[in-house]
Design a protein around this motif. Structure first.
Motif, PDB file in Angstrom:
ATOM      1  N   ILE A  72      59.941  24.217  42.040  1.00 34.85           N
ATOM      2  CA  ILE A  72      59.164  22.998  42.287  1.00 34.85           C
ATOM      3  C   ILE A  72      58.516  23.040  43.668  1.00 34.85           C
ATOM      4  CG2 ILE A  72      59.267  20.489  42.531  1.00 34.85           C
ATOM      5  CD1 ILE A  72      61.571  20.526  40.485  1.00 34.85           C
ATOM      6  N   PHE A  73      59.264  23.469  44.681  1.00 31.54           N
ATOM      7  CA  PHE A  73      58.710  23.577  46.031  1.00 31.54           C
ATOM      8  C   PHE A  73      57.520  24.537  46.065  1.00 31.54           C
ATOM      9  CE2 PHE A  73      62.266  22.148  49.177  1.00 31.54           C
ATOM     10  CZ  PHE A  73      62.241  20.890  48.594  1.00 31.54           C
ATOM     11  N   VAL A  74      57.657  25.653  45.367  1.00 35.48           N
ATOM     12  CA  VAL A  74      56.570  26.631  45.321  1.00 35.48           C
ATOM     13  C   VAL A  74      55.339  26.044  44.637  1.00 35.48           C
ATOM     14  CG1 VAL A  74      55.843  28.835  44.306  1.00 35.48           C
ATOM     15  CG2 VAL A  74      58.060  28.664  45.449  1.00 35.48           C
ATOM     16  N   LEU A  75      55.550  25.316  43.543  1.00 31.03           N
ATOM     17  CA  LEU A  75      54.436  24.702  42.823  1.00 31.03           C
ATOM     18  C   LEU A  75      53.677  23.699  43.694  1.00 31.03           C
ATOM     19  CD1 LEU A  75      56.014  24.099  39.280  1.00 31.03           C
ATOM     20  CD2 LEU A  75      54.266  25.792  39.907  1.00 31.03           C
ATOM     21  N   PHE A  76      54.393  23.019  44.568  1.00 33.47           N
ATOM     22  CA  PHE A  76      53.769  22.022  45.444  1.00 33.47           C
ATOM     23  C   PHE A  76      53.075  22.652  46.654  1.00 33.47           C
ATOM     24  CE2 PHE A  76      56.259  18.595  43.408  1.00 33.47           C
ATOM     25  CZ  PHE A  76      55.306  17.583  43.404  1.00 33.47           C
ATOM     26  N   THR A  77      53.458  23.872  47.024  1.00 36.88           N
ATOM     27  CA  THR A  77      52.985  24.415  48.305  1.00 36.88           C
ATOM     28  C   THR A  77      52.339  25.802  48.218  1.00 36.88           C
ATOM     29  OG1 THR A  77      55.170  25.412  48.795  1.00 36.88           O
ATOM     30  CG2 THR A  77      54.787  23.146  49.553  1.00 36.88           C
ATOM     31  N   PHE A  78      52.199  26.369  47.019  1.00 40.07           N
ATOM     32  CA  PHE A  78      51.746  27.761  46.924  1.00 40.07           C
ATOM     33  C   PHE A  78      50.305  27.967  47.414  1.00 40.07           C
ATOM     34  CE2 PHE A  78      50.154  26.065  42.960  1.00 40.07           C
ATOM     35  CZ  PHE A  78      49.008  26.793  42.685  1.00 40.07           C
ATOM     36  N   LYS A  79      49.515  26.908  47.505  1.00 40.93           N
ATOM     37  CA  LYS A  79      48.137  27.036  47.981  1.00 40.93           C
ATOM     38  C   LYS A  79      48.016  26.900  49.501  1.00 40.93           C
ATOM     39  CE  LYS A  79      45.743  25.477  43.784  1.00 40.93           C
ATOM     40  NZ  LYS A  79      44.785  24.503  43.218  1.00 40.93           N
ATOM     41  N   THR A  80      49.101  26.556  50.165  1.00 42.86           N
ATOM     42  CA  THR A  80      49.032  26.342  51.618  1.00 42.86           C
ATOM     43  C   THR A  80      49.033  27.658  52.376  1.00 42.86           C
ATOM     44  OG1 THR A  80      51.449  26.220  51.852  1.00 42.86           O
ATOM     45  CG2 THR A  80      50.285  24.162  51.374  1.00 42.86           C
ATOM     46  N   VAL A  81      48.496  27.615  53.596  1.00 40.91           N
ATOM     47  CA  VAL A  81      48.467  28.800  54.457  1.00 40.91           C
ATOM     48  C   VAL A  81      49.887  29.243  54.792  1.00 40.91           C
ATOM     49  CG1 VAL A  81      47.780  29.667  56.731  1.00 40.91           C
ATOM     50  CG2 VAL A  81      46.247  28.156  55.450  1.00 40.91           C
ATOM     51  N   GLU A  82      50.770  28.269  55.012  1.00 40.43           N
ATOM     52  CA  GLU A  82      52.140  28.581  55.396  1.00 40.43           C
ATOM     53  C   GLU A  82      52.868  29.355  54.303  1.00 40.43           C
ATOM     54  OE1 GLU A  82      50.571  25.430  57.812  1.00 40.43           O
ATOM     55  OE2 GLU A  82      50.823  25.506  55.637  1.00 40.43           O
ATOM     56  N   PHE A  83      52.667  28.956  53.048  1.00 46.90           N
ATOM     57  CA  PHE A  83      53.312  29.664  51.937  1.00 46.90           C
ATOM     58  C   PHE A  83      52.791  31.096  51.843  1.00 46.90           C
ATOM     59  CE2 PHE A  83      53.211  31.137  47.524  1.00 46.90           C
ATOM     60  CZ  PHE A  83      54.552  31.065  47.201  1.00 46.90           C
ATOM     61  N   LYS A  84      51.486  31.271  51.982  1.00 52.47           N
ATOM     62  CA  LYS A  84      50.899  32.614  51.903  1.00 52.47           C
ATOM     63  C   LYS A  84      51.413  33.502  53.032  1.00 52.47           C
ATOM     64  CE  LYS A  84      46.752  30.887  49.593  1.00 52.47           C
ATOM     65  NZ  LYS A  84      45.309  30.568  49.714  1.00 52.47           N
ATOM     66  N   GLU A  85      51.573  32.916  54.213  1.00 47.88           N
ATOM     67  CA  GLU A  85      52.099  33.681  55.339  1.00 47.88           C
ATOM     68  C   GLU A  85      53.556  34.081  55.099  1.00 47.88           C
ATOM     69  OE1 GLU A  85      50.883  34.908  58.226  1.00 47.88           O
ATOM     70  OE2 GLU A  85      48.898  34.408  57.465  1.00 47.88           O
ATOM     71  N   MET A  86      54.348  33.144  54.566  1.00 40.23           N
ATOM     72  CA  MET A  86      55.743  33.436  54.267  1.00 40.23           C
ATOM     73  C   MET A  86      55.853  34.530  53.209  1.00 40.23           C
ATOM     74  SD  MET A  86      57.892  31.756  56.139  1.00 40.23           S
ATOM     75  CE  MET A  86      56.773  31.990  57.511  1.00 40.23           C
ATOM     76  N   MET A  87      54.982  34.494  52.206  1.00 39.83           N
ATOM     77  CA  MET A  87      55.001  35.517  51.160  1.00 39.83           C
ATOM     78  C   MET A  87      54.596  36.875  51.724  1.00 39.83           C
ATOM     79  SD  MET A  87      56.244  34.306  48.474  1.00 39.83           S
ATOM     80  CE  MET A  87      55.931  35.782  47.495  1.00 39.83           C
ATOM     81  N   TYR A  88      53.654  36.861  52.652  1.00 40.37           N
ATOM     82  CA  TYR A  88      53.228  38.115  53.300  1.00 40.37           C
ATOM     83  C   TYR A  88      54.394  38.732  54.078  1.00 40.37           C
ATOM     84  CZ  TYR A  88      50.918  41.279  56.547  1.00 40.37           C
ATOM     85  OH  TYR A  88      50.566  42.369  57.284  1.00 40.37           O
ATOM     86  N   ILE A  89      55.101  37.887  54.835  1.00 34.65           N
ATOM     87  CA  ILE A  89      56.259  38.362  55.604  1.00 34.65           C
ATOM     88  C   ILE A  89      57.357  38.858  54.659  1.00 34.65           C
ATOM     89  CG2 ILE A  89      58.121  37.632  57.159  1.00 34.65           C
ATOM     90  CD1 ILE A  89      56.109  35.654  58.402  1.00 34.65           C
ATOM     91  N   PHE A  90      57.588  38.107  53.587  1.00 37.42           N
ATOM     92  CA  PHE A  90      58.620  38.478  52.613  1.00 37.42           C
ATOM     93  C   PHE A  90      58.283  39.811  51.947  1.00 37.42           C
ATOM     94  CE2 PHE A  90      60.425  38.142  48.247  1.00 37.42           C
ATOM     95  CZ  PHE A  90      61.772  38.114  48.596  1.00 37.42           C
ATOM     96  N   ASN A  91      57.037  39.981  51.549  1.00 34.50           N
ATOM     97  CA  ASN A  91      56.616  41.234  50.905  1.00 34.50           C
ATOM     98  C   ASN A  91      56.689  42.414  51.875  1.00 34.50           C
ATOM     99  OD1 ASN A  91      56.087  40.072  48.390  1.00 34.50           O
ATOM    100  ND2 ASN A  91      53.994  39.518  48.956  1.00 34.50           N
ATOM    101  N   SER A  92      56.349  42.156  53.141  1.00 29.20           N
ATOM    102  CA  SER A  92      56.448  43.208  54.154  1.00 29.20           C
ATOM    103  C   SER A  92      57.896  43.637  54.351  1.00 29.20           C
ATOM    104  CB  SER A  92      55.869  42.725  55.483  1.00 29.20           C
ATOM    105  OG  SER A  92      54.513  42.392  55.356  1.00 29.20           O
ATOM    106  N   PHE A  93      58.781  42.643  54.330  1.00 26.89           N
ATOM    107  CA  PHE A  93      60.212  42.921  54.479  1.00 26.89           C
ATOM    108  C   PHE A  93      60.719  43.754  53.300  1.00 26.89           C
ATOM    109  CE2 PHE A  93      64.631  41.542  53.610  1.00 26.89           C
ATOM    110  CZ  PHE A  93      65.237  42.009  54.768  1.00 26.89           C
ATOM    111  N   LEU A  94      60.320  43.385  52.077  1.00 25.02           N
ATOM    112  CA  LEU A  94      60.720  44.150  50.893  1.00 25.02           C
ATOM    113  C   LEU A  94      60.167  45.570  50.932  1.00 25.02           C
ATOM    114  CD1 LEU A  94      60.337  41.557  47.976  1.00 25.02           C
ATOM    115  CD2 LEU A  94      62.439  42.317  49.093  1.00 25.02           C
TER     116      LEU A  94
END
Length: 309
Positions: free
Chosen positions: A271-293
């Motif tokens: 639900i949190f992702v559905l509400f925030t996936f278009k935000t800059v902050e979510f995209k940045e967090m996903m970028y950091i997460f993917n870099s970590f993986l």
């Protein structure tokens, strides 16, 4: 030039002295605040309420300590950021940390609202339970206090204590006054609701204004409050939906409680992702997460190639 040195030195000494006084007030305030709830509960409600609250405090305090270990690890990086980077960079990173705190404390708060009473019921029995409204006020303060971490950390590492040195005292006075008044009308819930209101009327609005004025060098503080309200809205909507769902799925042992809690945690994330996936902050967090993986994956591949070689 020599004549100017004493004046500069005196000014610097006064600045340091003022900062030390402010820091003392910032240390005294939380110490008084932490002990005031139990005193108000025992004097305005009953000693039995203090005993029941101790079980809730034990759980929420351990969770807060655990989460503090995670967030506190960011403080050194924030300190370096405040010392070296431009105002725009500081603000950009601030909102990434703010989003991270919303995500972590939002999920924890929703899970607490849905599951803490069931856990205590299994653990100690129904006579040690608060009603759901009291639980809501306890969880609300946990959330409000948790998502304030970015403001607290930026203000602390930038040594901006003297910009609002009397705010800890104001928070304590507001907390005691509002909690006593509300306790007379709505009992136990009034004590914790008063603590939350005191937080909202003090540091929640003052710290962002200080950061924007002295650290971010901007007048756009409403950007923070808009995100704050939006995150609060998302957490309330998610918490309300999952809470009513929890009423339809009763538990009677630790195993079923654990499974249901994990299920709610996954739903909460979705639900949190559905509400925030278009935000800059979510995209940045996903970028950091993917870099970590990717780093982990590369380490595993290098290790395998070394072993094969």
């Amino acid at each position: 030039m020599d004549k100017n040195i004493p004046d500069i030195t005196k000014k610097e000494k006064e600045t340091v002295k003022n900062k030390v006084k402010s820091l003392i007030l910032y240390r005294i305030g939380p110490a008084v605040l932490n002990g005031s709830d139990n005193l108000i509960l025992s004097s305005c409600v009953s000693l039995s309420a203090v005993g029941i609250y101790s079980n809730y405090y034990l759980i929420t305090n351990y969770l807060s300590l655990f989460l503090n270990q995670i967030t506190a690890s960011l403080e050194t990086s924030i300190g370096n950021l405040n010392a070296k980077e431009k105002s725009e960079t500081k603000e950009f990173v601030f909102y990434k940390i703010f989003y991270l705190c919303f995500f972590i404390y939002g999920i924890i708060s929703v899970i607490l609202m849905c599951s803490i009473n069931d856990f205590i019921n299994i653990w100690l029995g129904p006579k040690y339970l608060f009603n759901n409204f009291i639980v809501f006020t306890i969880v609300l303060y946990t959330y409000i206090n948790g998502i304030h971490f970015p403001c607290y950390s930026y203000r602390t590492t930038a040594a901006l204590f003297d910009k609002s040195k009397y705010m800890p005292i104001i928070e304590v006075v507001l907390n005691i006054g509002i909690s006593i008044i509300l306790a007379k009308y709505i009992g136990v819930a009034g004590v914790f609701l008063g603590t939350t209101i005191a937080k909202l009327l003090s540091f929640t609005w003052s710290d962002p204004k200080i950061l924007y004025k002295y650290l971010f060098k901007s007048n756009n503080v409403m950007k923070y409050f808009k995100k704050y309200v939006y995150y609060l809205f998302v957490t309330f909507i998610t918490g309300g939906c999952l809470y009513y769902l929890s009423l339809m799925i009763p538990v009677n042992n630790y195993f079923t409680w654990f499974i249901r809690t994990c299920f709610f945690g996954i739903l909460n994330i979705i639900i949190f992702v559905l509400f925030t996936f278009k935000t800059v902050e979510f995209k940045e967090m996903m970028y950091i997460f993917n870099s970590f993986l990717s780093k982990i994956k590369n380490k595993i591949l290098r290790k395998r190639s070394t072993n094969n070689g």
